[in-house]
Motif scaffolding. Structure first.
Motif, mmCIF file in Angstrom:
data_model
loop_
_atom_site.group_PDB
_atom_site.id
_atom_site.type_symbol
_atom_site.label_atom_id
_atom_site.label_comp_id
_atom_site.label_asym_id
_atom_site.label_seq_id
_atom_site.Cartn_x
_atom_site.Cartn_y
_atom_site.Cartn_z
ATOM 1 N N ASP A 326 30.316 17.717 11.901
ATOM 2 C CA ASP A 326 31.374 17.065 12.688
ATOM 3 C C ASP A 326 32.767 17.551 12.295
ATOM 4 O OD1 ASP A 326 30.963 15.837 10.200
ATOM 5 O OD2 ASP A 326 32.048 14.051 10.827
ATOM 6 N N GLU A 327 33.665 17.366 13.237
ATOM 7 C CA GLU A 327 35.120 17.425 13.031
ATOM 8 C C GLU A 327 35.668 18.717 12.427
ATOM 9 O OE1 GLU A 327 36.532 12.903 12.657
ATOM 10 O OE2 GLU A 327 35.629 13.659 10.824
ATOM 11 N N TRP A 376 25.555 15.928 13.635
ATOM 12 C CA TRP A 376 26.463 15.239 14.561
ATOM 13 C C TRP A 376 26.515 16.027 15.865
ATOM 14 C CZ3 TRP A 376 27.043 10.588 12.899
ATOM 15 C CH2 TRP A 376 27.104 10.328 11.528
ATOM 16 N N TRP A 394 28.171 10.430 18.658
ATOM 17 C CA TRP A 394 29.054 9.369 18.146
ATOM 18 C C TRP A 394 30.250 9.138 19.050
ATOM 19 C CZ3 TRP A 394 33.888 10.660 15.551
ATOM 20 C CH2 TRP A 394 34.087 12.041 15.348
ATOM 21 N N TYR A 419 29.643 1.707 14.616
ATOM 22 C CA TYR A 419 30.341 2.106 13.393
ATOM 23 C C TYR A 419 30.727 0.834 12.629
ATOM 24 C CZ TYR A 419 30.805 7.180 13.836
ATOM 25 O OH TYR A 419 30.561 8.527 13.866
ATOM 26 N N TRP A 467 30.648 4.262 7.186
ATOM 27 C CA TRP A 467 31.526 5.218 6.509
ATOM 28 C C TRP A 467 32.279 4.510 5.390
ATOM 29 C CZ3 TRP A 467 30.804 10.134 7.599
ATOM 30 C CH2 TRP A 467 30.273 10.483 8.840
#
Ligand code: ACM
Ligand code: ZN
Length: 736
Positions: A326-327, A376, A394, A419, A467
């Protein structure tokens, strides 16, 4: 945490005071979570005695020992095990094909005995879990409980999960949880029939898995800060084996998440040659998403991945290996000659497609070892991936349509519903938690839809995510004096429970079987079970059954309890209720909504936030989301910077308008230049407001380096002209 017995006694005392006044039922009900497919209730009860025996088919020894140990702790009885199912009081039988569904079971409870028939070991384990939920809540205690009638109502239950993937992700990288806590988390997941634990082992702020070939990953990458203030930790390979064995008995598969190409700064700190730049960094002490990626252009990086995945595969028996993904922002790859050489060689469109390329390389590597790659959603959305993989969605669950078109599969974990690092409410006093999306109430979580967005029914199931970036290395919680030892663990439990129970039913039961009021009623009986598990759940506020206007224009509140064996206490003068405020026994009348506050009291030390009515800002809708307000107390009469947080209102890259709207006071608020910060980094500076429309003064700016989870602040020059008698509201609008 107090000893559960002490708690229970205290609660019983409170209960006796009010039992007559409040008519909620609390005994002998069938209040199973998740809701089974079919329940047939019959006459009578099964009564467990010290003479009961547990018989089991040979393949069910672990499940039988689990049950013996669990019942032994709370009853104090050493129930005899019989390695043959017939003739025992509790019979555990494995009959593949009889229930006809993986992890399915039939549970028959009669006054004479109990039979659990499972399709597989998982099914038998779930039959045992359902049986435990039929016994009094005390059965969950790990200490002997006295004077309990260990009875379960006579029933036959047929049950099986709707989907095979019922998961939780636990972020052990941002905050290192001791393995005993991970076991507790697994135990609680198993209690509610969740079967996949994605362990987020790696992030910028810590590498948590011992890899023998690369010892600096944990010698260096697992620690932030220095000397006595060093924070962090890691799991040895022996720890991991212990966790896997613990989880296996509980039908939980641990899926390791080895995160790359982003969120891997901890490894780059240990081995700087892993990144494109080779620069030395430090493991951060605060939440931080590094722009440094694993350099995909160097042969040494691919060798590194191959080596760590070899050790990972050897350690984890799971059919799945999660590779994160992810990201990533691709600026480093864009300017790296090694990475650009791969872009050219492979004929890729741009650096972002290197992620798809890397996913293919690793998915092939894992396929040779008989494992499937999970990651992800980004692993599926950055260039074509040929080897079938599983995406964990997500953002937009409808993206599964495109991603699964080519034979991939999907797991749904929409941040909007699943989440658990977001708070449950916006009530003042709610714990500090993620803010880049609105709060997620239990009801919202429970309402998550599972559409098969893809034509071939490729949604494996649902997952919750916890998280830990809100208390990375425990930093946030160190600000909170009143929390005692294991505070981050308590905080993790507060945010996970009771939402995990909603997840349980979303993931297990068919969508058509869900009904929130029915769930909430059953849930009210589960808090006592969580108490006996020593779980620091969030106590729900009382439920407003009715809010009616009386003939003389007042408001009458009728409440109902949300927690069995609890009290409701309230105030009518707007003050914060305490554990000594009046006990609610019937409808309460007040002049104004804001005068009424009520809390759920489970014990003197465990109670809810008050019922909260959020102010109505609908008249200001065109200005965006309410962000903060100013009052005379914070207004200076000389020009001075006013700084306030706006995390959550800055939600992604784009153009924003921030508006200041005076609502009261004799002195105008004068405004000068405005700055937007991402933590300490100046993102935008606006010298003048761009518009004043008579109601609002509005500034406009653009954000192009958004990072989820990072705090944002506004600093604006302001003063009250001629005095500080001014109040007003601030809103932020995302214009596109
Ligand atoms: C994620 O929340 N970054 C998967
Ligand atoms: Zn590179």
């Amino acid at each position: 945490m107090k000893h559960p017995i002490t708690l229970y006694k205290k609660r019983l005392t409170i209960l006796l005071v009010t039992l007559c006044a409040l008519s909620w039922s609390w005994a002998g009900e069938i209040d199973l979570i998740p809701k089974p497919l079919r329940i047939e209730q019959s006459e009578g009860h099964f009564r467990l005695t010290s003479k009961a025996t547990i018989g089991y088919d040979t393949a069910l020894q672990e499940q039988a020992e689990y049950q013996q140990q669990l019942l032994g702790q709370s009853t104090g009885w050493d129930l005899a095990l019989k390695p043959e199912a017939r003739k025992a009081t509790i019979r555990l039988e494995l009959k593949p094909g009889e229930v006809g569904h993986p992890e399915g079971y039939r549970l028959e409870v009669t006054p004479k005995g109990v039979t659990v028939t499972g399709e597989d070991q998982g099914g038998v384990f779930y039959g045992i879990q359902t049986l435990l939920q039929l016994f009094p809540a005390e059965v969950y205690s790990d200490r002997r409980q006295h004077d309990i009638e260990w009875t379960a109502p006579a029933v036959t239950i047929y049950d099986a999960p709707n989907r095979p993937w019922r998961g939780m992700m636990l972020d052990v990288a941002r905050y290192f949880y001791h393995k005993e806590f991970v076991k507790k988390y697994i135990d609680m997941m198993a209690m509610y029939k969740l079967n996949k634990l994605q362990l987020h082992l790696i992030d910028d702020s810590g590498w948590r898995l011992e890899i023998k070939k690369y010892p600096r990953l944990t010698d260096v990458g697992a620690w932030a800060g220095h000397d006595a203030r060093r924070l962090g930790g890691y799991y040895t390979q022996e720890d991991i084996k212990e966790l896997i064995a613990y989880a296996r008995v509980r039908n939980v598969e641990i899926i390791p998440e080895i995160e790359f190409p982003a969120h891997i700064l901890s490894a780059i700190v240990a081995y700087p040659w892993l990144s494109c730049t080779g620069l030395q960094h430090e493991v951060p002490l605060q939440h931080f998403i590094s722009k440094d990626l694993l350099c995909v252009g160097k042969e040494s990086s691919i060798q590194f991945l191959s080596d760590i995945l070899d050790e990972t595969v050897a350690l984890f028996p799971s059919a799945y290996i999660n590779i994160g993904g992810d990201e990533a922002v691709y600026t480093r790859w864009e300017s790296c000659p090694h990475c650009q050489a791969v872009v050219k060689r492979e004929g890729l469109k741009d650096a972002s497609e290197l992620q798809g390329y890397l996913t293919n390389v690793v998915a092939e590597m894992m396929k040779k070892k008989g494992r499937t790659v999970v990651g992800w959603e980004e692993i599926l959305l950055r260039g074509e991936v040929k080897t079938p993989v599983v995406g964990v969605f997500w953002h937009n669950v409808a993206d599964t349509i495109e991603a699964t078109r080519t034979g991939h599969k999907a797991i749904l974990t929409p941040a909007t519903h699943m989440y658990f690092d977001f708070p449950e409410s916006q009530t003042p006093g709610e714990v500090k938690a993620a803010t880049w999306m609105p709060p997620i109430s239990v009801e919202k979580c429970y309402g998550m839809e599972i559409n098969d967005y893809s034509p071939q029914s490729t949604v494996l199931g649902v997952q919750g995510c916890f998280w830990s970036d809100q208390f990375i290395h425990g930093t946030t919680l160190q600000e909170i004096d009143c929390l005692d030892e294991n505070r981050s663990e308590n905080y993790a439990e507060y945010l996970t429970f009771p939402r995990l129970l909603a997840l349980s039913e979303v993931a297990w039961a068919p969508q058509a079987a869900r009904n929130y009021r029915d769930f909430a009623q059953r849930l009210s009986h589960h808090f006592a079970r969580l108490d006996f598990k020593d779980c620091h759940y969030r106590v729900p506020e009382p439920h407003i059954e009715k809010m009616a206007t009386t003939p003389d224009g007042k408001l009458e509140f009728t409440l109902s309890p949300t927690v069995d064996r609890s009290l409701i206490r309230y105030t009518t003068d707007g003050s914060y209720p305490t554990t000594h405020s009046p006990i609610y026994t019937g409808p309460v009348t007040v002049a104004d909504k804001s005068d009424f506050k009520a809390i759920t009291v489970v014990t003197d030390t465990h109670y809810s936030l008050p019922i909260y009515f959020a102010p109505d800002y609908s008249a200001y809708k065109s200005y965006g989301e309410f962000t903060t307000e100013w009052k005379p107390l914070v207004v200076q009469t000389q020009k001075a910077p006013w700084r306030f947080e706006c995390t959550g209102k800055i939600a992604g890259n784009g153009h924003y308008a921030i508006s200041f709207i005076p609502t009261k006071g004799a002195n105008p608020l004068r405004l000068g230049s405005l700055k937007l910060y991402k933590r300490d980094e100046l993102l935008a500076e606006v010298a003048q407001p761009s518009t004043t429309d008579g109601q609002a003064t509005t500034y406009r700016f653009t954000v192009d380096t958004f990072e989820a989870g990072t705090p944002f602040f506004v600093e604006v020059e302001a003063y009250g002209e001629g005095g500080n008698d001014t109040s007003g509201l601030v809103f932020i609008l995302k214009e596109q």
